[in-house]
Design an enzyme around this catalytic site. Structure first.
Site, mmCIF file in Angstrom:
data_model
loop_
_atom_site.group_PDB
_atom_site.id
_atom_site.type_symbol
_atom_site.label_atom_id
_atom_site.label_comp_id
_atom_site.label_asym_id
_atom_site.label_seq_id
_atom_site.Cartn_x
_atom_site.Cartn_y
_atom_site.Cartn_z
ATOM 1 N N TRP A 34 -42.523 12.484 30.849
ATOM 2 C CA TRP A 34 -42.964 13.636 31.659
ATOM 3 C C TRP A 34 -44.495 13.625 31.760
ATOM 4 O O TRP A 34 -45.054 13.822 32.833
ATOM 5 C CB TRP A 34 -42.479 14.928 31.003
ATOM 6 C CG TRP A 34 -42.786 16.182 31.756
ATOM 7 C CD1 TRP A 34 -41.988 16.798 32.674
ATOM 8 C CD2 TRP A 34 -43.972 16.984 31.655
ATOM 9 N NE1 TRP A 34 -42.609 17.935 33.146
ATOM 10 C CE2 TRP A 34 -43.828 18.072 32.535
ATOM 11 C CE3 TRP A 34 -45.143 16.886 30.900
ATOM 12 C CZ2 TRP A 34 -44.795 19.058 32.697
ATOM 13 C CZ3 TRP A 34 -46.114 17.862 31.048
ATOM 14 C CH2 TRP A 34 -45.940 18.931 31.945
ATOM 15 N N SER B 112 -36.970 12.865 14.315
ATOM 16 C CA SER B 112 -35.992 12.048 13.587
ATOM 17 C C SER B 112 -36.656 11.289 12.442
ATOM 18 O O SER B 112 -37.885 11.181 12.373
ATOM 19 C CB SER B 112 -35.338 11.045 14.545
ATOM 20 O OG SER B 112 -36.244 10.001 14.826
ATOM 21 N N ARG C 215 -49.357 11.790 25.955
ATOM 22 C CA ARG C 215 -47.984 12.104 25.529
ATOM 23 C C ARG C 215 -47.887 13.488 24.886
ATOM 24 O O ARG C 215 -46.905 14.208 25.059
ATOM 25 C CB ARG C 215 -47.493 11.044 24.538
ATOM 26 C CG ARG C 215 -47.286 9.668 25.150
ATOM 27 C CD ARG C 215 -46.865 8.667 24.070
ATOM 28 N NE ARG C 215 -45.671 9.101 23.373
ATOM 29 C CZ ARG C 215 -44.426 8.967 23.833
ATOM 30 N NH1 ARG C 215 -44.216 8.366 24.989
ATOM 31 N NH2 ARG C 215 -43.401 9.396 23.136
ATOM 32 N N GLU D 191 -36.744 8.321 12.236
ATOM 33 C CA GLU D 191 -37.400 7.143 12.841
ATOM 34 C C GLU D 191 -38.723 7.502 13.533
ATOM 35 O O GLU D 191 -39.539 6.638 13.804
ATOM 36 C CB GLU D 191 -36.480 6.486 13.880
ATOM 37 C CG GLU D 191 -35.311 5.687 13.282
ATOM 38 C CD GLU D 191 -34.195 6.579 12.744
ATOM 39 O OE1 GLU D 191 -33.966 7.654 13.334
ATOM 40 O OE2 GLU D 191 -33.591 6.213 11.716
ATOM 41 N N ASN D 192 -38.920 8.782 13.830
ATOM 42 C CA ASN D 192 -40.119 9.185 14.584
ATOM 43 C C ASN D 192 -41.432 8.984 13.825
ATOM 44 O O ASN D 192 -42.505 8.995 14.424
ATOM 45 C CB ASN D 192 -40.016 10.648 15.061
ATOM 46 C CG ASN D 192 -39.077 10.825 16.235
ATOM 47 O OD1 ASN D 192 -38.505 11.893 16.422
ATOM 48 N ND2 ASN D 192 -38.896 9.788 17.055
ATOM 49 N N ARG E 30 -44.083 6.410 15.085
ATOM 50 C CA ARG E 30 -44.984 6.650 16.225
ATOM 51 C C ARG E 30 -46.442 6.666 15.740
ATOM 52 O O ARG E 30 -46.695 6.835 14.550
ATOM 53 C CB ARG E 30 -44.637 7.988 16.872
ATOM 54 C CG ARG E 30 -43.260 7.935 17.484
ATOM 55 C CD ARG E 30 -42.937 9.165 18.252
ATOM 56 N NE ARG E 30 -41.641 8.963 18.884
ATOM 57 C CZ ARG E 30 -41.251 9.517 20.018
ATOM 58 N NH1 ARG E 30 -42.057 10.316 20.663
ATOM 59 N NH2 ARG E 30 -40.067 9.262 20.515
ATOM 60 N N ASP F 193 -35.486 14.867 24.620
ATOM 61 C CA ASP F 193 -35.993 13.544 25.003
ATOM 62 C C ASP F 193 -36.673 13.602 26.369
ATOM 63 O O ASP F 193 -36.244 14.348 27.251
ATOM 64 C CB ASP F 193 -34.826 12.538 25.040
ATOM 65 C CG ASP F 193 -35.322 11.094 25.082
ATOM 66 O OD1 ASP F 193 -36.518 10.852 24.789
ATOM 67 O OD2 ASP F 193 -34.517 10.206 25.413
ATOM 68 N N ARG G 63 -27.227 7.718 24.593
ATOM 69 C CA ARG G 63 -26.892 7.334 23.214
ATOM 70 C C ARG G 63 -27.080 8.533 22.291
ATOM 71 O O ARG G 63 -27.709 9.526 22.675
ATOM 72 C CB ARG G 63 -27.741 6.144 22.762
ATOM 73 C CG ARG G 63 -29.233 6.315 22.948
ATOM 74 C CD ARG G 63 -30.030 5.126 22.405
ATOM 75 N NE ARG G 63 -31.417 5.273 22.773
ATOM 76 C CZ ARG G 63 -32.018 4.635 23.769
ATOM 77 N NH1 ARG G 63 -31.356 3.755 24.498
ATOM 78 N NH2 ARG G 63 -33.288 4.855 24.043
HETATM 79 C C1 FPP Z 1 -38.722 13.021 22.451
HETATM 80 O O1 FPP Z 1 -39.450 12.712 23.614
HETATM 81 C C2 FPP Z 1 -39.264 14.198 21.831
HETATM 82 C C3 FPP Z 1 -39.703 14.241 20.556
HETATM 83 C C4 FPP Z 1 -39.680 13.103 19.629
HETATM 84 C C5 FPP Z 1 -40.287 15.472 20.011
HETATM 85 C C6 FPP Z 1 -39.652 16.748 20.416
HETATM 86 C C7 FPP Z 1 -40.595 17.837 20.162
HETATM 87 C C8 FPP Z 1 -40.795 18.927 20.935
HETATM 88 C C9 FPP Z 1 -39.967 19.260 22.095
HETATM 89 C C10 FPP Z 1 -41.902 19.885 20.672
HETATM 90 C C11 FPP Z 1 -41.918 20.577 19.367
HETATM 91 C C12 FPP Z 1 -40.644 21.151 18.978
HETATM 92 C C13 FPP Z 1 -40.523 22.224 18.198
HETATM 93 C C14 FPP Z 1 -39.206 22.619 17.700
HETATM 94 C C15 FPP Z 1 -41.687 23.038 17.826
HETATM 95 P P1 FPP Z 1 -40.150 11.292 23.703
HETATM 96 O O2 FPP Z 1 -41.550 11.464 23.218
HETATM 97 O O3 FPP Z 1 -39.339 10.294 22.964
HETATM 98 O O4 FPP Z 1 -40.120 11.047 25.227
HETATM 99 P P2 FPP Z 1 -40.080 9.632 25.965
HETATM 100 O O5 FPP Z 1 -38.735 9.022 25.665
HETATM 101 O O6 FPP Z 1 -40.228 10.003 27.399
HETATM 102 O O7 FPP Z 1 -41.231 8.824 25.432
#
Ligand code: FPP
Length: 239
Positions: free
Chosen positions: A28, A68, A36, A70-71, A74, A23, A193
């Site tokens: 970042w 997830s 993003r 839920e993702n 996006r 997360d 959470r």
């Molecule tokens: C959550 O950060 C991160 C994700 C939903 C994606 C995670 C994916 C990676 C680390 C890269 C690819 C992974 C692999 C295994 C190849 P967020 O976008 O929710 O961050 P935020 O809460 O700051 O918006």
């Protein structure tokens, strides 16, 4: 010379199964006025680093919550960028994963992934299945509640004798079949959470939350989490 917490870790008490909720990629990137997706790209580099450090430490199972159920909500461009990153990850890392003896597995319903991403990840699983080192569970289209419902459906559809069902045997119907429960769950990014991650397997895990955003989660952060874990008194309901 900078000191590392690695020197303070008890290598005989490394958690067997560590889960990480990735997360903070978006924040970042935002802090740097970048899109993003740039955060996800940097996040992928940390996946590479942390997989290697975990395997070197002797962690036996590493479960990463990468995408997830839920993702999918996006924006389409972000979802497809994440799906493409999966292909890039496999293309660039499969050799290294194999050299490190890592076994790649997935948790989640990968049938819903775009074909190329699914094929890439299936190739990684197939190529590494005979390895004998750390198991890397990649959570892709994973949600714990749907995992539990799927388990119940399998129990019913296979006419499994429900009287035989125990807390232990139920685990055979989860994606993590034959794997131990989580010992340590790490969530970087400042939120506290579980976000529908491994709810059955987390029952007795130690929880570790930190503010570090995932793209800044370098190996020293992992050592910090394990050092903290080693200071806990795990009683599993006893005294
Ligand atoms: C959550 O950060 C991160 C994700 C939903 C994606 C995670 C994916 C990676 C680390 C890269 C690819 C992974 C692999 C295994 C190849 P967020 O976008 O929710 O961050 P935020 O809460 O700051 O918006």
């Amino acid at each position: 010379m900078a000191t590392s917490l690695l020197d303070k870790l008890d290598l005989n008490r490394i958690p067997e199964h560590v889960g990480i909720i990735l997360d903070g990629n978006g924040r970042w990137a935002k802090k740097r006025f970048m899109p993003r997706v740039a955060g996800h790209r940097e996040g992928m580099k940390r996946v590479v680093d942390i997989v290697e450090s975990s395997s070197n430490l002797g962690i036996k199972y590493l479960s990463l919550y990468a995408f997830s159920t839920e993702n999918w909500k996006r924006p389409t461009e972000e979802v497809s960028a994440l799906m493409d990153l999966l292909i890039i990850y496999v293309d660039s890392q499969l050799k290294r994963l194999s050299d490190n003896n890592v076994i790649v597995k997935t948790i989640g319903d990968i049938s819903k992934l775009p074909n190329k991403s699914r094929q890439a990840i299936e190739k990684a699983c197939e190529t590494t299945k005979e390895n004998t080192g750390m198991v890397l569970n990649l959570g892709l289209n994973y949600g714990s509640r749907s995992e539990i419902i799927r388990a119940v459906e399998n129990i019913v559809n296979n006419s499994y004798d429900v009287n035989e069902l125990t807390e232990e045997s139920f685990k055979d119907f989860l994606y993590t079949k034959s794997q131990p429960d989580l010992d340590l769950l790490i969530r970087p990014g400042g939120e506290k959470r579980l976000s529908n991650f491994m709810l059955y397997q987390v029952a007795y895990a130690e929880l570790y939350f930190c503010d570090t955003l995932w793209p800044d989660f370098h190996e020293e952060e992992l050592y910090k989490a394990i050092y903290d874990f080693q200071s806990r008194n795990r009683r599993f309901g006893g005294i």
